[in-house]
Design an enzyme around this catalytic site. Structure first.
Site, PDB file in Angstrom:
ATOM      1  N   SER A   1       5.719  10.880   2.201  1.00  0.00           N
ATOM      2  CA  SER A   1       6.903  10.665   1.377  1.00  0.00           C
ATOM      3  C   SER A   1       6.521  10.107   0.008  1.00  0.00           C
ATOM      4  CB  SER A   1       7.831   9.682   2.095  1.00  0.00           C
ATOM      5  OG  SER A   1       9.038   9.517   1.386  1.00  0.00           O
ATOM      6  N   PRO A   2       7.271  10.448  -1.041  1.00  0.00           N
ATOM      7  CA  PRO A   2       7.000   9.858  -2.360  1.00  0.00           C
ATOM      8  C   PRO A   2       7.236   8.352  -2.348  1.00  0.00           C
ATOM      9  CG  PRO A   2       9.065  11.081  -2.374  1.00  0.00           C
ATOM     10  CD  PRO A   2       8.409  11.386  -1.069  1.00  0.00           C
TER      11      PRO A   2
ATOM     12  N   ALA B   1       7.286   8.918  -8.001  1.00  0.00           N
ATOM     13  CA  ALA B   1       8.163   9.389  -9.068  1.00  0.00           C
ATOM     14  C   ALA B   1       7.376   9.493 -10.371  1.00  0.00           C
ATOM     15  CB  ALA B   1       9.343   8.434  -9.239  1.00  0.00           C
TER      16      ALA B   1
ATOM     17  N   GLN C   1       6.642  14.749  -7.621  1.00  0.00           N
ATOM     18  CA  GLN C   1       8.060  14.408  -7.701  1.00  0.00           C
ATOM     19  C   GLN C   1       8.398  14.119  -9.161  1.00  0.00           C
ATOM     20  OE1 GLN C   1       9.981  10.587  -6.676  1.00  0.00           O
ATOM     21  NE2 GLN C   1      10.993  11.713  -5.016  1.00  0.00           N
TER      22      GLN C   1
ATOM     23  N   TYR D   1      19.032   7.452  -9.299  1.00  0.00           N
ATOM     24  CA  TYR D   1      18.382   7.839 -10.547  1.00  0.00           C
ATOM     25  C   TYR D   1      19.254   8.865 -11.275  1.00  0.00           C
ATOM     26  CZ  TYR D   1      14.441   5.202  -8.717  1.00  0.00           C
ATOM     27  OH  TYR D   1      13.654   4.203  -8.221  1.00  0.00           O
TER      28      TYR D   1
ATOM     29  N   ARG E   1      15.072  16.266  -3.586  1.00  0.00           N
ATOM     30  CA  ARG E   1      15.401  15.104  -2.760  1.00  0.00           C
ATOM     31  C   ARG E   1      16.824  14.666  -3.091  1.00  0.00           C
ATOM     32  NH1 ARG E   1      12.278   9.542  -1.005  1.00  0.00           N
ATOM     33  NH2 ARG E   1      11.630  10.933   0.664  1.00  0.00           N
TER      34      ARG E   1
ATOM     35  N   LEU F   1      11.788   5.306   8.534  1.00  0.00           N
ATOM     36  CA  LEU F   1      11.247   4.497   9.628  1.00  0.00           C
ATOM     37  C   LEU F   1      10.796   5.352  10.811  1.00  0.00           C
ATOM     38  CD1 LEU F   1      13.655   1.413   9.626  1.00  0.00           C
ATOM     39  CD2 LEU F   1      11.554   1.778   8.318  1.00  0.00           C
TER      40      LEU F   1
ATOM     41  N   GLY G   1       6.365   7.239   5.002  1.00  0.00           N
ATOM     42  CA  GLY G   1       6.011   6.439   3.843  1.00  0.00           C
ATOM     43  C   GLY G   1       5.158   5.255   4.222  1.00  0.00           C
ATOM     44  N   ARG G   2       5.803   4.144   4.576  1.00  0.00           N
ATOM     45  CA  ARG G   2       5.061   2.916   4.875  1.00  0.00           C
ATOM     46  C   ARG G   2       4.065   3.105   6.023  1.00  0.00           C
ATOM     47  NH1 ARG G   2      10.365  -0.813   4.600  1.00  0.00           N
ATOM     48  NH2 ARG G   2      11.288   1.254   4.848  1.00  0.00           N
TER      49      ARG G   2
END
Length: 355
Positions: free
Chosen positions: A22-23, A59, A101, A186, A230, A301, A323-324
């Site tokens: 993931s970005p 980003a 991205q 954004y 996205r 998650l 991601g994390r």
């Protein structure tokens, strides 16, 4: 039944598996504005060695004032191309595909990065420390950030052109795909949502900025390379967009040449609350996929191989974004394959580990 480790074809690109990175903003351009460096080569290269099918970058701003922080990556200038090419070459050499991205932070730009040990967080950087006046759908501020200038028609037209020019540079830099950041409050999302787009001019047509941006990018991007968008498929704000609204939008995006919707949620207004549980954004991805017919990816998650595999097998999404969990374990894809009894092609120079 589709497997987490089946390949996925998007136009001329075949992604080796459905485990994607993931970005995630890194705030690591500490030299010339927007220019990536050796840290980015190491950062993205580790995920490729770890077996991820597709890596989506942080980003990457299409204009200097479109950065989230002064330390963000960029593709607004030709001098950004060669450094990014070093990154994409490293990822390709290690066996993965990589997407950039492209983003404009809108009223959420120009903030302090807020890394551990930094003095400030969640507030705007003053001009004498490298900050700038942001632009937004209106002059309304996001949370504690400084109020933006209301974007003029010329500002928005220039933003569309900047996305198109960045797409051309992304091709020169060797990227396999582009993701447009139309989520998390954004600029593209800010104009898209009825909560934040209360304009009374021609740009009150909420989908206009995103649709024109997609058209500009597609015109500057090879037809054989995929385009991802996205979306915050649910605004998580009273009166905001729902997953059903996003599915309807996805249908129109598909007609313009978008190949996959990366499904996230929220980020539009400060203080919105929701329960983040494992896979909490999967239902939105499933709704968009079912109603629009476009492929989707799901994020949120997702940490266990069994959970990730079930999301793809049940048809809730065509790929999972981690991601994390990838930051904790860049080799997650290889470990997941082992746990699920799947054999991934090894890195030849690491053959001792796989013997």
């Amino acid at each position: 039944m589709t497997s987490l480790f089946d390949s996925l074809r998007l136009r001329d690109l075949t992604v080796a598996n459905r485990v994607w990175v993931s970005p995630m903003c890194m705030y690591a351009c500490e030299g010339e504005p927007g220019v990536v460096g050796a840290w980015h080569v190491a950062h993205y290269g580790q995920f490729a060695l770890g077996g991820a099918g597709l890596i989506v970058t942080e980003a990457t701003a299409v204009l200097p004032e479109g950065r989230v922080t002064p330390e963000d990556a960029g593709l607004w200038g030709d001098d950004h191309v060669a450094p990014w090419k070093t990154v994409t070459d490293a990822v390709h050499l290690a066996g993965s595909a990589i997407a950039v991205q492209l983003a404009h932070a809108g009223r959420k730009g120009g903030k302090f990065r807020g890394l551990p040990g930094d003095e400030f967080a969640n507030s705007s950087v003053p001009a004498d420390l490298g900050g700038w006046t942001t632009v937004g759908a209106t002059g309304e501020a996001f949370g504690r950030y400084d109020a933006p200038a209301k974007a003029t028609a010329d500002d928005l037209a220039a933003t569309v052109a900047a996305f198109g020019a960045a797409a051309r540079r992304a091709d020169e830099a060797g990227f396999d795909a582009i993701e447009l950041h139309g989520a998390h409050g954004y600029l593209l999302h800010e104009l898209l949502s009825p909560v934040t787009n209360t304009r009374d001019d021609d740009w009150a047509s909420r989908e206009r900025l995103l649709l024109e941006t997609v058209a500009a990018v597609r015109a500057n991007w090879p037809q054989g390379k995929p385009l991802i968008v996205r979306l915050s498929v649910d605004d998580v704000a009273p009166g905001g967009l729902t997953a059903e609204d996003s599915a309807s939008l996805a249908t129109r995006l598909g007609e313009l040449g978008v190949d996959l919707i990366d499904c996230s949620s929220g980020g539009l207004v400060a203080g919105a609350e929701y329960a983040a549980t494992p896979g909490y954004q999967v239902p939105g991805a499933a709704t968009v996929r079912r109603l629009s017919g476009l492929p989707t990816s799901a994020v949120g998650l997702i940490t266990s191989p069994e959970h990730a595999a079930s999301i793809v097998a049940e048809g809730s999404a065509d790929a999972v974004m981690l991601g994390r969990e990838m930051l904790r374990n860049p080799y997650w894809a290889r470990h997941a394959a082992s746990a699920l009894g799947v054999s991934l092609p090894g890195v030849s120079r690491y053959h001792r580990a796989h013997a």
